[in-house]
Design an enzyme around this catalytic site. Sequence first.
Site, PDB file in Angstrom:
ATOM      1  N   ASP A 210      56.526   1.409  21.766  1.00 25.88           N
ATOM      2  CA  ASP A 210      55.747   2.252  20.860  1.00 25.88           C
ATOM      3  C   ASP A 210      54.385   2.493  21.510  1.00 25.88           C
ATOM      4  OD1 ASP A 210      54.103   3.302  18.920  1.00 25.88           O
ATOM      5  OD2 ASP A 210      54.737   1.917  17.344  1.00 25.88           O
TER       6      ASP A 210
ATOM      7  N   ALA B  61      50.721  16.944  25.250  1.00 26.16           N
ATOM      8  CA  ALA B  61      51.454  18.002  24.547  1.00 26.16           C
ATOM      9  C   ALA B  61      50.757  18.327  23.236  1.00 26.16           C
ATOM     10  CB  ALA B  61      52.888  17.556  24.277  1.00 26.16           C
TER      11      ALA B  61
ATOM     12  N   TYR C  18      50.356  16.424  11.023  1.00 27.18           N
ATOM     13  CA  TYR C  18      50.730  16.814  12.392  1.00 27.18           C
ATOM     14  C   TYR C  18      49.617  17.644  13.030  1.00 27.18           C
ATOM     15  CZ  TYR C  18      53.696  18.915  16.102  1.00 27.18           C
ATOM     16  OH  TYR C  18      54.243  19.333  17.296  1.00 27.18           O
TER      17      TYR C  18
ATOM     18  N   TYR D 289      37.657  12.362  27.044  1.00 27.06           N
ATOM     19  CA  TYR D 289      37.975  11.568  28.244  1.00 27.06           C
ATOM     20  C   TYR D 289      37.687  12.374  29.513  1.00 27.06           C
ATOM     21  CZ  TYR D 289      39.707   7.094  26.623  1.00 27.06           C
ATOM     22  OH  TYR D 289      39.766   5.824  26.126  1.00 27.06           O
TER      23      TYR D 289
HETATM   24  P1  NAD Z   1      61.366  15.087  19.647  1.00 27.00           P
HETATM   25  O1  NAD Z   1      61.237  14.517  18.284  1.00 27.00           O
HETATM   26  O2  NAD Z   1      62.719  15.482  20.135  1.00 27.00           O
HETATM   27  O3  NAD Z   1      60.756  14.093  20.730  1.00 27.00           O
HETATM   28  C1  NAD Z   1      59.647  13.266  20.494  1.00 27.00           C
HETATM   29  C2  NAD Z   1      59.921  11.917  21.124  1.00 27.00           C
HETATM   30  O4  NAD Z   1      58.781  11.065  20.956  1.00 27.00           O
HETATM   31  C3  NAD Z   1      61.102  11.196  20.443  1.00 27.00           C
HETATM   32  O5  NAD Z   1      62.026  10.747  21.416  1.00 27.00           O
HETATM   33  C4  NAD Z   1      60.435  10.042  19.704  1.00 27.00           C
HETATM   34  O6  NAD Z   1      61.284   8.933  19.551  1.00 27.00           O
HETATM   35  C5  NAD Z   1      59.224   9.776  20.586  1.00 27.00           C
HETATM   36  N1  NAD Z   1      58.138   9.077  19.896  1.00 27.00           N
HETATM   37  C6  NAD Z   1      57.532   9.419  18.729  1.00 27.00           C
HETATM   38  N2  NAD Z   1      56.588   8.518  18.407  1.00 27.00           N
HETATM   39  C7  NAD Z   1      56.597   7.576  19.400  1.00 27.00           C
HETATM   40  C8  NAD Z   1      55.831   6.414  19.636  1.00 27.00           C
HETATM   41  N3  NAD Z   1      54.892   5.991  18.773  1.00 27.00           N
HETATM   42  N4  NAD Z   1      56.071   5.692  20.762  1.00 27.00           N
HETATM   43  C9  NAD Z   1      57.022   6.106  21.645  1.00 27.00           C
HETATM   44  N5  NAD Z   1      57.776   7.196  21.470  1.00 27.00           N
HETATM   45  C10 NAD Z   1      57.568   7.934  20.356  1.00 27.00           C
HETATM   46  O7  NAD Z   1      60.377  16.349  19.709  1.00 27.00           O
HETATM   47  P2  NAD Z   1      60.153  17.440  20.865  1.00 27.00           P
HETATM   48  O8  NAD Z   1      60.481  18.765  20.323  1.00 27.00           O
HETATM   49  O9  NAD Z   1      60.789  16.996  22.120  1.00 27.00           O
HETATM   50  O10 NAD Z   1      58.570  17.368  21.021  1.00 27.00           O
HETATM   51  C11 NAD Z   1      57.976  16.651  22.083  1.00 27.00           C
HETATM   52  C12 NAD Z   1      56.481  16.908  22.122  1.00 27.00           C
HETATM   53  O11 NAD Z   1      56.226  18.314  22.271  1.00 27.00           O
HETATM   54  C13 NAD Z   1      55.757  16.457  20.857  1.00 27.00           C
HETATM   55  O12 NAD Z   1      54.501  15.900  21.233  1.00 27.00           O
HETATM   56  C14 NAD Z   1      55.556  17.748  20.084  1.00 27.00           C
HETATM   57  O13 NAD Z   1      54.420  17.689  19.246  1.00 27.00           O
HETATM   58  C15 NAD Z   1      55.380  18.748  21.214  1.00 27.00           C
HETATM   59  N6  NAD Z   1      55.754  20.110  20.778  1.00 27.00           N
HETATM   60  C16 NAD Z   1      57.063  20.488  20.693  1.00 27.00           C
HETATM   61  C17 NAD Z   1      57.383  21.766  20.259  1.00 27.00           C
HETATM   62  C18 NAD Z   1      58.805  22.282  20.209  1.00 27.00           C
HETATM   63  O14 NAD Z   1      59.020  23.438  19.825  1.00 27.00           O
HETATM   64  N7  NAD Z   1      59.806  21.521  20.588  1.00 27.00           N
HETATM   65  C19 NAD Z   1      56.353  22.664  19.882  1.00 27.00           C
HETATM   66  C20 NAD Z   1      55.042  22.227  19.940  1.00 27.00           C
HETATM   67  C21 NAD Z   1      54.746  20.954  20.414  1.00 27.00           C
END
Ligand code: NAD
Length: 327
Positions: free
Chosen positions: A57, A115, A146, A160
């Site tokens: 985590d 991200a 969020y 940073y």
């Molecule tokens: P996702 O839910 O598939 O992946 C997120 C991953 O982060 C998961 O595997 C989850 O288990 C892990 N995670 C969450 N909290 C955690 C923690 N405390 N410690 C360790 N791991 C943790 O979502 P995604 O679509 O792959 O999104 C990934 C990133 O991209 C995110 O930061 C999201 O905000 C950003 N993002 C995605 C989109 C999109 O359209 N997919 C759009 C904007 C931003």
Amino acid sequence: MKQALVTGAAGFLGSHLCDKLLAVGMSVIGMDNFITGSMSNIAHLEDNSNFSFINHDVCQHIDIKGDLDYILHFASPASPIDYLKIPIQTLKVGALGTHNALGLARAKNARILVASTSEIYGDPLVHPQTEDYFGNVNTIGPRGVYDEAKRYLESITMAYHRYHGVDTRIIRIFNTYGPRMRLNDGRVIPAFMGQALRGEDLTVFGDGSQTRSFCFVEDEIEGIYRLLMSEYHLPVNIGNPDEITILHFAQEIIALTGTDQKIVYKELPKNDPLQRKPDITKAKEILGWEPKVGRAEGMQRTYNYFKSLSQEELNKMEHRDFTSFKN
Ligand code: NAD
Ligand code: UDP
């Protein structure tokens, strides 16, 4: 060999990012606590000697032995359904998780890309969204957990950079889709495709006049990689500006899947942005990037992926929607 850490590696984007970094010859450490991710997204990397995985985590101190050249901080729930269900974890990973990732970058003298998201623009009053727009976010609304977590992520990243001289990159990702999304993650593309595959009606929220602009994952990953390799430290939008209403999109999915599903209308979730489209002038000028995969091709490839899942997996992923959440 350059060494990269990807947080959120078992998620949709994180797993594709691991593939990309391995393909360009890096050694990759994936980190995830599986709160919304799945081991199946990285199972194909198990025998790759350049990939290792740590179940952790990121809100807890991150300890990595040896050198790191790059950190890609992607850990965070991303689907509205997920962050409404786990709002505190969402705020914590944006704040504490990002703080830990930045601290690690500083300690290792590594470049870090964080991200961020189009959600920092909230329900935007400027259209299309340019990077210099400050946004329109309801801090106390259900999506605030969020949006504000990601706004904090950007602020602490700039702090940073300015105060500690850390080499930072900030990407604002717009709605991205493709293989490895969970069918029941609640986002509109898996939601509609899952409904079509299960023979259910497609649930359009509101009257469907709200717009989104969908980017295929292959294009998004290329944009992320180019930003990582650039010398630009201010936020950059990466997304596909091809905008469509959700109602029109539902009709496209019905045509694509060849099903005779109907469209049913449900209440629009509170603060659901009415319009969203990236201005990608910066990405074009600075990164020489623009999306290449059109919606028809990207949707077909995504639908082929969902269709290839076993019936058992499909049944496990029954539809989730907002009915259990208070606005
Ligand atoms: P996702 O839910 O598939 O992946 C997120 C991953 O982060 C998961 O595997 C989850 O288990 C892990 N995670 C969450 N909290 C955690 C923690 N405390 N410690 C360790 N791991 C943790 O979502 P995604 O679509 O792959 O999104 C990934 C990133 O991209 C995110 O930061 C999201 O905000 C950003 N993002 C995605 C989109 C999109 O359209 N997919 C759009 C904007 C931003
Ligand atoms: N949406 C919908 N039906 C669904 C799921 C989502 O009409 O079953 C709508 C949602 O209200 C929003 C758009 O589709 O207007 C995109 O939602 P998503 O959750 O994919 O991402 P967002 O861009 O809102 O974060």
